[in-house]
Every structure is written in structure tokens, then in C-alpha cells.
Design a protein around this motif. Structure first.
Motif, PDB file in Angstrom:
ATOM      1  N   UNK A  67       0.844  -1.191   0.000  1.00  0.00           N
ATOM      2  CA  UNK A  67       0.000   0.000   0.000  1.00  0.00           C
ATOM      3  C   UNK A  67       0.881   1.243   0.000  1.00  0.00           C
ATOM      4  N   UNK A  68       0.265   2.365  -0.248  1.00  0.00           N
ATOM      5  CA  UNK A  68       0.913   3.666  -0.096  1.00  0.00           C
ATOM      6  C   UNK A  68      -0.075   4.588   0.592  1.00  0.00           C
ATOM      7  N   UNK A  69       0.448   5.469   1.418  1.00  0.00           N
ATOM      8  CA  UNK A  69      -0.425   6.378   2.148  1.00  0.00           C
ATOM      9  C   UNK A  69       0.242   7.716   2.380  1.00  0.00           C
ATOM     10  N   UNK A  70      -0.498   8.613   2.982  1.00  0.00           N
ATOM     11  CA  UNK A  70       0.045   9.913   3.372  1.00  0.00           C
ATOM     12  C   UNK A  70       0.201   9.912   4.889  1.00  0.00           C
ATOM     13  N   UNK A  71       1.402  10.276   5.349  1.00  0.00           N
ATOM     14  CA  UNK A  71       1.672  10.370   6.773  1.00  0.00           C
ATOM     15  C   UNK A  71       2.237  11.743   7.097  1.00  0.00           C
ATOM     16  N   UNK A  72       2.043  12.162   8.323  1.00  0.00           N
ATOM     17  CA  UNK A  72       2.590  13.425   8.811  1.00  0.00           C
ATOM     18  C   UNK A  72       3.428  13.138  10.051  1.00  0.00           C
ATOM     19  N   UNK A  73       4.079  14.163  10.551  1.00  0.00           N
ATOM     20  CA  UNK A  73       4.855  14.016  11.782  1.00  0.00           C
ATOM     21  C   UNK A  73       3.926  14.054  12.986  1.00  0.00           C
ATOM     22  N   UNK A  74       4.337  13.387  14.063  1.00  0.00           N
ATOM     23  CA  UNK A  74       3.558  13.466  15.299  1.00  0.00           C
ATOM     24  C   UNK A  74       3.466  14.935  15.727  1.00  0.00           C
ATOM     25  N   UNK A  75       2.459  15.237  16.464  1.00  0.00           N
ATOM     26  CA  UNK A  75       2.191  16.595  16.953  1.00  0.00           C
ATOM     27  C   UNK A  75       1.658  17.532  15.865  1.00  0.00           C
ATOM     28  N   UNK A  76       1.449  17.011  14.654  1.00  0.00           N
ATOM     29  CA  UNK A  76       0.735  17.813  13.666  1.00  0.00           C
ATOM     30  C   UNK A  76      -0.681  18.031  14.186  1.00  0.00           C
ATOM     31  N   UNK A  77      -1.190  19.255  14.183  1.00  0.00           N
ATOM     32  CA  UNK A  77      -2.533  19.500  14.728  1.00  0.00           C
ATOM     33  C   UNK A  77      -3.576  18.557  14.127  1.00  0.00           C
ATOM     34  N   UNK A  78      -4.390  17.924  14.966  1.00  0.00           N
ATOM     35  CA  UNK A  78      -5.410  16.993  14.463  1.00  0.00           C
ATOM     36  C   UNK A  78      -6.300  17.604  13.379  1.00  0.00           C
ATOM     37  N   UNK A  79      -6.630  18.873  13.521  1.00  0.00           N
ATOM     38  CA  UNK A  79      -7.485  19.516  12.518  1.00  0.00           C
ATOM     39  C   UNK A  79      -6.799  19.586  11.161  1.00  0.00           C
ATOM     40  N   UNK A  80      -5.479  19.760  11.171  1.00  0.00           N
ATOM     41  CA  UNK A  80      -4.720  19.791   9.914  1.00  0.00           C
ATOM     42  C   UNK A  80      -4.691  18.399   9.299  1.00  0.00           C
ATOM     43  N   UNK A  81      -4.458  17.384  10.136  1.00  0.00           N
ATOM     44  CA  UNK A  81      -4.465  16.001   9.651  1.00  0.00           C
ATOM     45  C   UNK A  81      -5.806  15.668   9.011  1.00  0.00           C
ATOM     46  N   UNK A  82      -6.886  16.057   9.687  1.00  0.00           N
ATOM     47  CA  UNK A  82      -8.232  15.772   9.165  1.00  0.00           C
ATOM     48  C   UNK A  82      -8.500  16.534   7.875  1.00  0.00           C
ATOM     49  N   UNK A  83      -8.012  17.752   7.772  1.00  0.00           N
ATOM     50  CA  UNK A  83      -8.198  18.537   6.542  1.00  0.00           C
ATOM     51  C   UNK A  83      -7.493  17.863   5.371  1.00  0.00           C
TER      52      UNK A  83
END
Length: 328
Positions: A256-272
Motif C-alpha cells: 500500500x501507499x499512504x500519506x503520513x505526517x509528523x507526530x504533533x501535527x494539529x489533528x485539525x490539519x491532519x483531518x483537513x
């Protein structure tokens, strides 16, 4: 009397509560404030790179900012992951995370430069990427059953290529070896390009590779596609059976392939980001293009992706243990 000062503070406290409650929404509204980068841990032309470059323009439209794809190849994707983790955790630097980087390498490497579970914030699974089993066109087999029978007649004589030790393609071959009870020899390369060149030349006999980078050779008659390593047939190749249909049980080395961010990225940004990626994957022109390349769009929520990662890591961990795969 003592209650009066407190009562006078209530409107201010209420206002403060409203402001604090709006902080996540404010974070999402403020994002992105500059171009967004998607780091790909592999060379241009592979399936992860293709997917990232396919969704980037449409994702840019949804976010209202440029989305740039940057290749940082090396160390099985760890160089790109480390670069993402070294950037501010604000969602402007993302990682095209993969099976190998998050689900396989933790079992193979003695030490990881980061903790996949603690340092990475799952955003969304973008695609499932089933492998295709391809053989050199001169190999005297036209099905998985014939391949298994041929391998049993010539134990240790048939080899299979991969883009490196511990990659999904390597472990798919090890899974076939175990499930079918055959003795085939792994040959590791430093990338799919040279592996494919030697496969076409007959230096190696077979490979598990993604259709996006290999079906062109099958269509040109340079390789023969025997099966898809997926629980079901792919819509783009309905005439090509699954490995399981050939009688090999429990064979599902789907990557699979996915999009990941760094920890502590604001949850609202992750959801956006997740919402915008899911919108892109639902676009007919995008989903059709992915399907044509043998890829299955997903677009899961961060919570669904996290649960998927936990199960996927367990699956690949069993394969690594059974095959006793060690880093070279």
C-alpha cells in the motif's frame, strides 16, 4: 457577596472557552499557509512516485496552495521519513509512507532512525498496490500451477528478483516459497530498474512487481504475467487470475501507499488533509487512472489507517519471521 467577583468573570471565562474550543478549527483554516511538500522515499517512476504526482495537482486545488512532490530515495524510504520528521510538524511537509518503511523494516533492521508508531501520524491510506507475478517469457510455464510444478522439479534452480532485501516484492516471493512448498532463490537488486532489465534478459526467472511499472513489458511480450498477488482479480486485468485461484492458500502480500505526517501535527490539519485526499481519490478521472495501473484507491480516515497499519505490521512480521529475513 464573595460570589460577585466570580460572577463578573463568567462572561470572560465563557469567551475564553469559546476561543479555546475554536483553536482546532482555526488551525485548519490557517493551513496551508505555504506550498505543501510530499516526500517520496524512492526514485521517480515507481508506483509511489506515480501516485503522488497523480494526486498532487488536484490536491493543490483543494488546499489552495501548491503541492510539490520531492524524491528523497534511499534506505528503504527512511531518508524521506527522517526528512519529514525533521521539518516543522505543521502539515506542510508530508510523507508518502509505504509498506516497507512502516510495516516491514521494523522487523528487519536492528534499529530504526525513528519509531513508526510513536513518531508518525497516519493521515490516510491512499491506495492498495497488489503485486503481479511475472516470469521471463522463455520460462516454460504459463500459469502458477505450472510454475510450482516446474520449481518442484528443479529445486534451487529458479530464482526471483526484487528491488532489495526486505522489500514487499522480496517477501512476496518468500511467501510463495513457503505457501507452495517450493525452493526458489532470492536475488536482491538496488532498485526495480536493474531487476527488470535482468528479468527480461533471462538472468533471473521471475519477479513480484506492481503493474504500473511492469505491465508494459508483459504487453510487449517481453515478460509473461501469470497472476496477481491479491485476494481478488484486478479490474484492469480481469483475465489474469489470482495466485490463490491457482491453489496457493492464504496468499495476500498486498502492499500500500499512504500519506503520513509528523507526530504533533494539529489533528485539525491532519483531518483537513485526509478530507482533501479522499475527495481527490473519489474523482472519476483519478480513480480510473489508478485502476488502469492496477491500484485500488482507498482514502481512509486517520483512525482507520492507524488500525490498518497495526494489522498490516503483524502480517508482514509473521512473513519476516517465517523466512528469517535479515538486513544486508
Amino acid at each position: 457577596m464573595k460570589l460577585q467577583p466570580l460572577l463578573k468573570l463568567l462572561p470572560a471565562l465563557a469567551a475564553g472557552t469559546v476561543w479555546l474550543g475554536a483553536t482546532p478549527a482555526w488551525a485548519a483554516d490557517a493551513f496551508p499557509s505555504k506550498p505543501v511538500k510530499i516526500l517520496v522515499g524512492f526514485s521517480p517512476g515507481g508506483s509511489n512516485d506515480v501516485v503522488a504526482r497523480l494526486i498532487a495537482p488536484k490536491l493543490a486545488e483543494g488546499l489552495g496552495q501548491q503541492v510539490l512532490v520531492e524524491n528523497r530515495p534511499g534506505a528503504g524510504g527512511n531518508i524521506a521519513a527522517s526528512a519529514m520528521l525533521g521539518a516543522p510538524a505543521d502539515g506542510h511537509t508530508l510523507l508518502m509512507c509505504t509498506t516497507g518503511t512502516l510495516s516491514i523494516q521494523p522487523y528487519i533492521l536492528k534499529s530504526m532512525p525513528f519509531d513508526p508508531e510513536k513518531d508518525i501520524a497516519p493521515v490516510t491510506q491512499v491506495v492498495n498496490a497488489p503485486y503481479m507475478l511475472l516470469v521471463n517469457s522463455t520460462l516454460p510455464v504459463k500459469s502458477v500451477k505450472e510454475l510450482v510444478a516446474y520449481a518442484k522439479q528443479k529445486p534451487g534452480e529458479i530464482n526471483f528478483a526484487s528491488s532489495g532485501t526486505g522489500t514487499g516484492g522480496h517477501l512476496a516471493g518468500e511467501m510463495l516459497k513457503s505457501r507452495a512448498g517450493i525452493d526458489i532463490v532470492h536475488v536482491a537488486y538496488k532498485g526495480t530498474g536493474q531487476a527488470m532489465t535482468d528479468l527480461i534478459a533471462g538472468q533471473v526467472s521471475m519477479i513480484f512487481d506492481q503493474p504500473v511499472s511492469s505491465m508494459q513489458y508483459a504487453r510487449a511480450g517481453k515478460l509473461r504475467a501469470l497472476a496477481v498477488a491479491s485476494p481478488r482479480r484486478l479490474a484492469a486485468f480481469p483475465d489474469i487470475p489470482t495466485v490463490t485461484e491457482a491453489g496457493v492458500p492464504d496468499f495476500d502480500p498486498v502492499t500500500w501507499a499512504g500519506i503520513c505526517a509528523a507526530k504533533n501535527t494539529p489533528p485539525a490539519v491532519v483531518e483537513r488533509i485526509q478530507r482533501e485526499v479522499a475527495k481527490v481519490l473519489a474523482m472519476p478521472e483519478i480513480s480510473k487512472r489508478l485502476a488502469a495501473d492496477g491500484l485500488e484507491p482507498v482514502g481512509s480516515t486517520p483512525e482507520q489507517f492507524r488500525a490498518f497499519l497495526a494489522a498490516d505490521k503483524r502480517k508482514w512480521g509473521r512473513v519476516v519471521k517465517d523466512a528469517d529475513v535479515k538486513a544486508e
